[in-house]
Design an enzyme around this catalytic site. Structure first.
Site, PDB file in Angstrom:
ATOM      1  N   GLU A 261       0.573  -1.200   0.016  1.00  0.00           N
ATOM      2  CA  GLU A 261      -0.021  -0.109   0.026  1.00  0.00           C
ATOM      3  C   GLU A 261       0.931   1.190  -0.025  1.00  0.00           C
ATOM      4  O   GLU A 261       0.838   2.015   0.792  1.00  0.00           O
ATOM      5  CB  GLU A 261      -0.976   0.076   1.127  1.00  0.00           C
ATOM      6  CG  GLU A 261      -2.039  -1.140   1.011  1.00  0.00           C
ATOM      7  CD  GLU A 261      -2.843  -1.734   2.147  1.00  0.00           C
ATOM      8  OE1 GLU A 261      -3.025  -0.540   2.885  1.00  0.00           O
ATOM      9  OE2 GLU A 261      -3.380  -2.582   2.623  1.00  0.00           O
TER      10      GLU A 261
ATOM     11  N   PRO B 151       3.913  -6.684  -9.888  1.00  0.00           N
ATOM     12  CA  PRO B 151       4.371  -6.251 -11.106  1.00  0.00           C
ATOM     13  C   PRO B 151       5.003  -4.995 -10.887  1.00  0.00           C
ATOM     14  O   PRO B 151       4.660  -4.057 -10.436  1.00  0.00           O
ATOM     15  CB  PRO B 151       3.026  -6.061 -11.931  1.00  0.00           C
ATOM     16  CG  PRO B 151       1.985  -6.537 -11.216  1.00  0.00           C
ATOM     17  CD  PRO B 151       2.257  -6.726 -10.014  1.00  0.00           C
TER      18      PRO B 151
ATOM     19  N   HIS C 160     -17.155 -11.045   6.420  1.00  0.00           N
ATOM     20  CA  HIS C 160     -15.853 -10.266   6.775  1.00  0.00           C
ATOM     21  C   HIS C 160     -15.178 -10.994   7.812  1.00  0.00           C
ATOM     22  O   HIS C 160     -15.875 -11.461   8.901  1.00  0.00           O
ATOM     23  CB  HIS C 160     -16.164  -8.737   7.159  1.00  0.00           C
ATOM     24  CG  HIS C 160     -15.104  -7.885   7.528  1.00  0.00           C
ATOM     25  ND1 HIS C 160     -14.870  -7.552   8.765  1.00  0.00           N
ATOM     26  CD2 HIS C 160     -14.114  -8.119   6.611  1.00  0.00           C
ATOM     27  CE1 HIS C 160     -13.554  -7.022   8.679  1.00  0.00           C
ATOM     28  NE2 HIS C 160     -13.020  -6.917   7.461  1.00  0.00           N
ATOM     29  N   HIS C 161     -14.038 -11.516   7.502  1.00  0.00           N
ATOM     30  CA  HIS C 161     -13.034 -12.298   8.452  1.00  0.00           C
ATOM     31  C   HIS C 161     -11.872 -11.238   8.680  1.00  0.00           C
ATOM     32  O   HIS C 161     -10.864 -11.331   7.751  1.00  0.00           O
ATOM     33  CB  HIS C 161     -12.720 -13.320   7.840  1.00  0.00           C
ATOM     34  CG  HIS C 161     -13.697 -14.493   8.117  1.00  0.00           C
ATOM     35  ND1 HIS C 161     -13.710 -15.746   7.324  1.00  0.00           N
ATOM     36  CD2 HIS C 161     -14.894 -14.459   8.822  1.00  0.00           C
ATOM     37  CE1 HIS C 161     -14.798 -16.404   7.848  1.00  0.00           C
ATOM     38  NE2 HIS C 161     -15.509 -15.640   8.618  1.00  0.00           N
ATOM     39  N   GLU C 162     -11.816 -10.372   9.651  1.00  0.00           N
ATOM     40  CA  GLU C 162     -10.472  -9.572   9.735  1.00  0.00           C
ATOM     41  C   GLU C 162      -9.653 -10.594  10.962  1.00  0.00           C
ATOM     42  O   GLU C 162      -9.982 -10.917  12.080  1.00  0.00           O
ATOM     43  CB  GLU C 162     -10.606  -8.217  10.528  1.00  0.00           C
ATOM     44  CG  GLU C 162      -9.403  -7.438  11.148  1.00  0.00           C
ATOM     45  CD  GLU C 162      -8.435  -7.516   9.894  1.00  0.00           C
ATOM     46  OE1 GLU C 162      -8.634  -6.956   8.814  1.00  0.00           O
ATOM     47  OE2 GLU C 162      -7.235  -8.004  10.033  1.00  0.00           O
TER      48      GLU C 162
ATOM     49  N   HIS D 230      -8.100  -8.674   1.741  1.00  0.00           N
ATOM     50  CA  HIS D 230      -7.513  -7.398   1.622  1.00  0.00           C
ATOM     51  C   HIS D 230      -6.014  -7.619   2.607  1.00  0.00           C
ATOM     52  O   HIS D 230      -6.041  -8.668   3.303  1.00  0.00           O
ATOM     53  CB  HIS D 230      -8.429  -6.197   2.600  1.00  0.00           C
ATOM     54  CG  HIS D 230      -9.316  -5.684   1.544  1.00  0.00           C
ATOM     55  ND1 HIS D 230      -9.561  -4.308   1.475  1.00  0.00           N
ATOM     56  CD2 HIS D 230     -10.081  -6.201   0.656  1.00  0.00           C
ATOM     57  CE1 HIS D 230     -10.423  -4.335   0.459  1.00  0.00           C
ATOM     58  NE2 HIS D 230     -11.113  -5.410   0.000  1.00  0.00           N
ATOM     59  N   GLU D 231      -5.260  -6.730   2.460  1.00  0.00           N
ATOM     60  CA  GLU D 231      -3.805  -7.098   2.858  1.00  0.00           C
ATOM     61  C   GLU D 231      -3.645  -8.493   2.417  1.00  0.00           C
ATOM     62  O   GLU D 231      -2.943  -9.509   3.220  1.00  0.00           O
ATOM     63  CB  GLU D 231      -3.645  -6.733   4.260  1.00  0.00           C
ATOM     64  CG  GLU D 231      -4.149  -5.390   4.823  1.00  0.00           C
ATOM     65  CD  GLU D 231      -5.724  -5.365   4.983  1.00  0.00           C
ATOM     66  OE1 GLU D 231      -6.402  -6.580   5.548  1.00  0.00           O
ATOM     67  OE2 GLU D 231      -6.191  -4.370   4.907  1.00  0.00           O
TER      68      GLU D 231
ATOM     69  N   GLU E 144      -9.544   4.068   0.626  1.00  0.00           N
ATOM     70  CA  GLU E 144      -9.620   4.513   1.640  1.00  0.00           C
ATOM     71  C   GLU E 144      -8.682   5.500   2.232  1.00  0.00           C
ATOM     72  O   GLU E 144      -8.705   6.437   3.034  1.00  0.00           O
ATOM     73  CB  GLU E 144      -9.700   3.079   2.562  1.00  0.00           C
ATOM     74  CG  GLU E 144      -8.259   2.425   2.213  1.00  0.00           C
ATOM     75  CD  GLU E 144      -8.086   1.143   2.934  1.00  0.00           C
ATOM     76  OE1 GLU E 144      -9.166   0.627   3.774  1.00  0.00           O
ATOM     77  OE2 GLU E 144      -7.093   0.367   2.937  1.00  0.00           O
TER      78      GLU E 144
ATOM     79  N   GLU F  10      -7.367  -6.546  -2.546  1.00  0.00           N
ATOM     80  CA  GLU F  10      -6.839  -5.337  -2.362  1.00  0.00           C
ATOM     81  C   GLU F  10      -5.373  -5.353  -2.882  1.00  0.00           C
ATOM     82  O   GLU F  10      -5.127  -5.574  -4.090  1.00  0.00           O
ATOM     83  CB  GLU F  10      -6.830  -4.933  -1.100  1.00  0.00           C
ATOM     84  CG  GLU F  10      -6.545  -3.487  -0.522  1.00  0.00           C
ATOM     85  CD  GLU F  10      -6.776  -3.115   0.825  1.00  0.00           C
ATOM     86  OE1 GLU F  10      -7.157  -1.952   1.263  1.00  0.00           O
ATOM     87  OE2 GLU F  10      -6.229  -3.920   1.727  1.00  0.00           O
TER      88      GLU F  10
END
Lengths: 710, 710
Positions: free
Chosen positions: A198, A215, A400-402, A480-481, A505, A499
């Site tokens: 990020e 890439p 959602h699974h954080e 994500h991440e 964000e 992501e």
């Protein structure tokens, strides 16, 4: 240092003894590759060449002093000078020196295959192949290197064969070099820094790059464009590239927590090392090389995944109107979810993401805590009730699974967590791995904690484990991440998006916000790897000007804002490909601007075909896409911080037909900084013979839907 | 990524219960440190502070949520914000979390010790010490962290105690962070790139640095200067610093070829992590912190090493008048060596370096070849004859061992090679490790090749092995392409100098040459680690203008030249400290300018004391040094690419005495680019009450010898 004054001159013997007598017929088998061996030799080879089907790209491999080197020529220029190949192991001799090429095989393949969803339905897969068989003269260890030459680039991989002494293999170095001209302009993000992928892209001469993620995209001094990446990253560590002497980029695999790079056993293949090569920047976007180097669909029927758009209880947290935890303004309540489901149903979206419904968000949950419970909800969220309501109105919950990067805590609960979601009509789960790079926590069987990279072998395997388990429940995954994409969606088409770059964000946080050029770089860099859940569609472009919802919930950085015009927000649905696209802003902000919102309601997320028409990296992009489920075409245009005019021939439209073009474009005073809301929405008739002229403001864009007259 | 919106507030309980009632008396014991324990507590500690003897620097350590953090305040400002400490292991739980501080001990030490040779004879070593005893609450593993606070900075190290389960310890991460202000100006060279330490320094905000080598030097926004490095690097891997989020630099140890960072057993101490801290840039140069953190001399009497100057058959190779190999213009012949010995004897130099006398230079010797034979000479070089001649004229041969980074080949021959040199009066050996970073070859007991970093644990141990073996033969070592210096010359004073930065040779090659600022950055960066064999004294400043000596031996890059004035070449003998200094140019070039050459003949290389007087990093330096063997003082002044004027109070001279100042300074038209040879040589009388005013040209310098009137 002493200076090297004499250089050995390597004798280059040209091996051109292989003629392609027979071209294979066009093969219409989907997911079937027709590979025919057409040349074999067993002599010791010193040099060998392979050309792309159109002859424009040529890879040459030679054996010099026991090392195997390759170079690549494209459009009659050397683009990769002699570069090393090889692997080193902890316990075996390794394939780095004392190598001979014992035989080669050449072949050719032409096929097409169909994507269940994607940027285009039919993908053409034509290449010529060279298989080099190598031996280490010290002890006859055997390895193959397989090259494929496509019209849009080169892929190669190492194949270590089953053989005595290779029951356990620990890789300590991959020698693969990419020896470019050091003056090449390079767009890159740093690898092995804390924030995973990020970062804002840097544009520098190659001589100034750091360790970079792939890439990574280069424009050579000759003007040619090349993107280096990898395909089919399975049971191996992700490859970053470190800058070595001159213009050399060297493979640098994300180390495991035990210090090895990869631990495996023979036989194994490495991921493909890929070079997408194009005369112009847009050629990179139009390339299917990464997908072509992945294995066909292993899941079979994937009709349980439906491309589409979703909204979510999420931007409200970034706006500080709501929180993840249970503190009085908790976002994930039954009531709020039902309100979102109603909005989604009314406007035709097929999912509501709810973050913060499950226990664990109240303390310091960042970085591999053990806090998350993936099956227990906060008291104000009734999962059965919301899923039943969603079923009634046709809008499923998006799960959602954080994990906060604690993969042991997640894996321990994974089966139960998937089962809960499957029982509650969830079709897609967004996963999250919020932890610094190198800080993914894994507990071993002795209770000892180890810390892994997001792109190390353990995480590569973890992600695939989650994707495969989810597939059994007919659930799709959007991490994500994440680990970077390497085209595995071809093989596991329930791995639908991710992501893996700076998303929208960042413009809520203002640290700093994504500048206008960011979205004109992504299509030529990150997006070459695959779909991205960027979360476009922000209509409230200056959120920091809004009053705080509660005294202790001050808005973010006062500089925080979305640095686009409103029309560019619409265009992002076309310039950024994902089969699931978030409609990210709050319902109330859409309700304030229903005319512009209409485009978001209309735009599909699954395409019959896509073609980038014009573009320069970091400057602008013009892309046309045809809806997979109608004869509609769409055109997206974005620019960076400069206002620009475009002349766009509409040759992609069906000949002899007239289309109603529903145009959403920057108004005459549109400017992302001073006047972002100036938009013109209009309808005109256009056909394939027309050239459409368009002016965008600074940080602006345009989105057009073409509806065919029948 | 999700954004972190709530942060835990850590309760900081101040621990200040330790009063220092009794200052220890000034201790004049040389090499003895008077350490007295004056406070012990066994309660669980949450926060503790340690101040430098003068109170200007303070380190605070706290336990927050099971992690041990430290911060540093200097001159009433925070310079290191809360930063992590800890180690992670492959097989043990590790000291990263679940830590408690079980007890602390505070003490104080004041001593002085004498250097056998050095920048100053007497070194003052005053510090306060804090020993933190830590336990992991999971399984009571024990580790200490020892901090020392000096008036010129902070050192700390980890001490892992002997305990069950620690018989074998593999370190997989060192957590040590240095959390600076990211706006700090930073002077750095990249680590883990191909060319080891041989880069031009970059000057950027900390936010823009890559992975960097130490010493890395920062100027904080407040103006304070800090250099981060390490001391006493023994049986551990060299620490580089990688840039993490914000202004955080994180320890990154050079990995071993097996992927581990360090393999050892308890008990062990890590090297000291050091922060030299000063209000002004010159304070860094005047700091002895690195030496003070090393162990005292383990070799005892070192009188067999004599500081001095040497010439060599070496620059002739860079000028392409001679070669290392045996091809008709071989440099290392008996005849040529005797010619050099005569020149050295005539002018008072005490050594002749001869490179290329031993077999192995004719093929592609670069990079870990097996080609070098360390005892067999080319037929045109008779080592007995030259050493006998050298003995007669009082000029010993300086030995040379180029390993091409193949340390197995070298170690296999090391005993015989040292014996040969010892039998031929050699007192000093220049070693060489020409191989890319990470490409040092080591063959294990199974015949498998492994490749190590120049600063990895294997090389750290290799260098010390060579130094110790050489000491048995009363031979001193001067490694090129070395591991960095960490002050081990205090413990092993036959480790007399080394390369480890871009030396003069780069100006022969022109790739590009060292710019004028390079030598004004080195004293504040690389030279903080210890002596450097830079090889100053070039009198032929535009070698590329000379005709080639043979048709196939074209000169280097036509842009190649030495970017200094002639006077600056003289000044470098003062601004760059080394107990052995090369007189690097060809004898014929000195013979053309005997007046300027006189300074090189006069200047000593061993000092009673040294004091940097004025300086800014990358701009200029004024330094005074007193000869150890006379009452002479010397003053060296250099500037970067800007012409500058200086006013230099001569307060360092003995009061009430008059000195004859022999001045070698830039002439009025001196300019490194257009007029480098313009020099004024003059004598004037000066005393400590005078202020000497001086003007330097672009890229210029001045060198002054002060001779006391008796």
């Amino acid at each position: 240092m002493l200076q090297k004054i004499t250089y050995l001159t390597f004798l280059l013997l040209c091996f051109c003894g292989c003629s392609l007598n027979k071209m294979l017929p066009e093969n219409s088998d989907v997911n079937a590759s027709a590979l025919k061996q057409i040349d074999t030799t067993t002599q010791v080879i010193e040099s060998v060449h392979l050309k792309s089907p159109d002859g424009n790209i040529e890879v040459s491999v030679k054996n010099a002093d026991g090392q195997v080197l390759y170079n690549i020529k494209a459009f009659n220029q050397i683009i990769i000078k002699d570069s090393k190949l090889g692997l080193r192991f902890l316990e075996q001799h390794g394939f780095d020196k004392q190598l001979v090429i014992t035989s080669i095989e050449k072949s050719e393949s032409k096929s097409r295959w169909e994507q269940p969803w994607g940027e285009r339905r039919i993908v053409v897969n034509n290449y010529k192949e060279l298989l080099l068989k190598l031996e280490n003269t010290t002890n006859r260890e055997k390895m193959n290197i397989r090259f494929r030459a496509f019209n849009d680039g080169i892929g190669f991989r190492y194949e270590v064969l089953e053989q005595k002494g290779f029951e356990s293999v620990s890789i300590v170095d991959e020698l693969t070099n990419f020896n470019f001209d050091e003056n090449s302009t390079t767009w890159w993000i740093p690898a092995r820094e804390w924030n995973r992928y990020e970062y804002l892209y840097e544009k520098t001469p190659l001589s100034k790059v750091k360790m970079v993620h792939t890439p990574v995209t280069l424009q050579l001094p000759s003007g040619l464009h090349v993107s280096v990446h990898e395909a089919a990253l399975v049971n191996y560590s992700g490859m970053s590239l470190e800058k070595r002497r001159g213009g050399t980029l060297k493979a640098n695999l994300a180390p495991r927590s035990d210090g090895l790079l990869v631990k495996t056993q023979a036989p194994f293949n490495t991921p493909w090392r890929t070079l997408q090569i194009s005369k112009d920047a847009i050629g990179l976007i139009n390339s299917d090389l990464i997908l072509n180097l992945n294995e066909p669909n292993k899941l079979g029927d994937i009709s349980w995944f439906t491309p589409g758009k979703y909204i979510g209880i999420w931007w409200a947290m970034h706006m500080r109107e709501r929180t993840w935890g249970n503190d009085g303004i908790h976002g994930a309540t039954t009531e709020e979810t039902i309100r979102y489901m109603d909005f989604a149903a009314e406007h035709g979206f097929n999912g509501v993401l709810v973050e913060g419904w499950n226990l664990g968000w109240d303390g310091d949950w960042f970085h591999n805590g053990d806090v998350f419970n993936f099956t227990k909800s906060y008291p104000d969220f009734d999962i059965e009730k919301v899923s039943a309501y969603g079923k009634k109105v046709g809008v499923p919950l998006i799960g959602h699974h954080e994990t906060s990067g604690n993969i042991s805590n997640y894996e321990n609960q994974l089966d139960a967590a998937l089962e809960l979601y499957a029982n509650n009509e969830v079709k897609i789960i967004k996963t999250g791995y919020v932890a610094d790079a190198g800080d993914i926590k894994r507990i071993d069987e002795n209770g000892i904690a180890h810390y892994e990279f997001h792109d190390g072998q353990h995480m590569v395997n973890h992600h695939l484990k989650v994707v495969k388990k989810a597939a059994k429940h007919k659930i799709s995954i959007n991490p994500h991440e994440p680990v970077k994409d390497t085209g595995l969606r071809r093989t596991y088409p329930n791995w639908v998006s991710r992501e893996g770059a700076r998303g929208m964000e960042f413009s809520a946080w203002g640290v700093p916000p994504n500048p206008p050029e960011h979205t004109t770089i992504l299509p030529f860099t990150r997006l070459l790897s695959g779909p991205m859940d960027y979360t476009p569609g922000i209509f409230e472009l200056r959120p920091s000007e809004l009053p705080p919802v509660r005294e202790d919930m001050q808005r973010n950085d006062p500089k925080s804002r979305v640095e686009t015009t409103l029309a560019k927000q619409l265009a992002l649905y076309l310039t950024i490909y994902s089969p699931i696209q978030m409609v990210a802003d709050l319902p109330k902000h859409y309700q304030n601007n229903m005319p512009a919102f209409q485009f978001i309601k209309d735009v599909p997320t699954d395409w019959e075909q896509s073609m980038a028409l014009q573009g320069e990296i970091g400057d602008y992009l013009v892309i046309a896409r045809q809806d997979r489920n109608s004869s509609d075409w769409y055109l997206g245009v974005i620019t960076d911080e400069q206002a620009r005019s475009f002349s766009i021939p509409l040759h992609f439209l069906e000949k002899q037909k007239t289309y109603t073009a529903q145009i959403y474009r920057d108004g005459p005073n549109a400017d992302y900084d001073t006047n972002p809301y100036d938009i013109i929405i209009e309808e005109v008739n256009l056909s394939s013979q027309d050239t459409y002229n368009l002016s965008l403001g600074k940080g602006g864009g345009a989105a057009i839907r073409f509806i065919k007259h029948h």
